[in-house]
Motif scaffolding. Structure first.
Motif, mmCIF file in Angstrom:
data_model
loop_
_atom_site.group_PDB
_atom_site.id
_atom_site.type_symbol
_atom_site.label_atom_id
_atom_site.label_comp_id
_atom_site.label_asym_id
_atom_site.label_seq_id
_atom_site.Cartn_x
_atom_site.Cartn_y
_atom_site.Cartn_z
ATOM 1 N N ALA A 214 0.833 -1.203 0.000
ATOM 2 C CA ALA A 214 0.000 0.000 0.000
ATOM 3 C C ALA A 214 0.869 1.256 0.000
ATOM 4 N N PHE A 215 1.938 1.239 0.771
ATOM 5 C CA PHE A 215 2.848 2.392 0.812
ATOM 6 C C PHE A 215 3.466 2.626 -0.562
ATOM 7 N N GLY B 87 2.323 1.627 -3.482
ATOM 8 C CA GLY B 87 1.284 2.028 -4.422
ATOM 9 C C GLY B 87 0.902 3.490 -4.291
ATOM 10 N N VAL B 88 0.728 3.953 -3.061
ATOM 11 C CA VAL B 88 0.377 5.367 -2.845
ATOM 12 C C VAL B 88 1.531 6.267 -3.262
ATOM 13 N N SER B 89 2.759 5.849 -2.974
ATOM 14 C CA SER B 89 3.926 6.658 -3.369
ATOM 15 C C SER B 89 4.014 6.798 -4.882
ATOM 16 N N ALA C 119 1.526 6.539 -7.008
ATOM 17 C CA ALA C 119 0.408 7.360 -7.454
ATOM 18 C C ALA C 119 0.691 8.843 -7.231
ATOM 19 N N VAL C 120 1.283 9.185 -6.088
ATOM 20 C CA VAL C 120 1.602 10.592 -5.804
ATOM 21 C C VAL C 120 2.651 11.104 -6.784
#
Length: 69
Positions: free
Chosen positions: A50-51, A53-55, A57-58
């Protein structure tokens, strides 16, 4: 002794609070909370994924901001 041993009513106020406590995982106003069996935990790899993936995406979204390096 005036205390009831093995009775259905609690002997102290603290025991009454514990006996009447509502399980937070069972409350209807708590969203996305799941009560799992003892010893069953979410794998740390889900949190790592999750970390990452979010990184990603950002970083992708920031690449659309004009004036970046």
């Amino acid at each position: 002794m005036s205390a009831q041993l093995g009775g259905s009513s609690p002997q102290t106020g603290a025991q009454a609070v514990v006996a009447n406590a509502v399980d937070p995982a069972r409350r209807p106003d708590v969203l996305l909370r799941v009560r799992r069996d003892e010893g069953h935990e979410v794998s740390a790899w889900w949190m790592i994924g999750a970390f990452v993936g979010v990184s990603v995406a950002v970083i992708l979204l920031l690449s659309f901001v004009p004036g970046g390096a």
